[in-house]
Design an enzyme around this catalytic site. Structure first.
Site: not given
Length: 224
Positions: A179, A160
């Site tokens: 995401d 991330d």
């Protein structure tokens, strides 16, 4: 008095209505929808993996560099590795999440092209975005980015790098492009469920029959 039979009188409005009822929708090409779905999924996955590679290459592993603020203190770039799922739930269950992702991908394909959900452009786009998110995060879950020397826990972790927060207390867990694709696709599916429900075929036929009955019950006008 005109000798022309009543049945031969012209009724422009009735003619236009009959033409509209007789028009059948153009059949949807599942091949074209398959191409759209695959394109969205593949491009989405590539963009996600490319951005992860570039950000981790330039900003290093988690903790190696400070946050690079795009809009301080609300939006920035900070590398992180999520070894769980949403909000870090299920840490260490990478194999389970990878299996769930594969099953979800199979389910999406079956829904689209066996049960013909691909006839809906909206569903095709939504599930194409979800497919892109699955590809991006599944790559990480399978440990294809992991290298010797990294913590073992990262083998099933997802990279991330997007940081968003209101302040230090209200900080959203770091996320990535995959995401984002999953969230947008899921929101589109929810919108489809609540606002874009198709008219049931029985109701459509009933409306057409009712419209036809109204035309038949219209009294004929004699022309003098």
């Amino acid at each position: 008095m005109s000798d022309r039979p009543v049945s031969e009188e012209s009724h422009p409005e009735d003619s236009r209505e009959a033409d509209a009822l007789s028009v059948t929708p153009r059949p949807v090409s599942l091949v074209q929808r398959a191409a759209l779905f695959i394109s969205l999924a593949v491009v989405g996955g590539i963009v996600d993996l490319w951005t992860k590679h570039v950000v981790f290459l330039r900003r290093g592993l988690p903790g190696e560099m400070d946050i690079w603020w795009v809009w301080e203190p609300f939006f920035g770039i900070e590398t992180a590795v999520n070894i769980g799922a949403v909000f870090g739930i299920g840490a260490g269950k990478g194999a389970l999440f990878a299996t769930a992702s594969v099953l979800a991908a199979i389910g999406i394909v079956v829904w689209l092209f066996v049960f013909r959900a691909a006839e809906s452009l909206w569903l095709t786009v939504a599930l194409g975005l979800v497919g892109g998110g699955i590809i991006g995060n599944l790559y990480d879950r399978l440990g294809l980015w992991w290298q010797p020397g990294y913590p073992e826990a990262w083998q099933s972790g997802v990279r991330d790098w997007i940081l968003w927060r209101i302040n230090e207390r209200w900080t959203w867990p770091n996320f990535n492009i995959a995401d984002s694709l999953l969230v947008v696709g899921a929101c589109m599916l929810l919108y489809q469920s609540f606002f874009l429900q198709p008219v049931p075929p029985a109701q459509t036929k009933s409306a057409s029959a009712e419209s036809t009955d109204h035309r038949d019950d219209k009294p004929a006008e004699n022309s003098a």
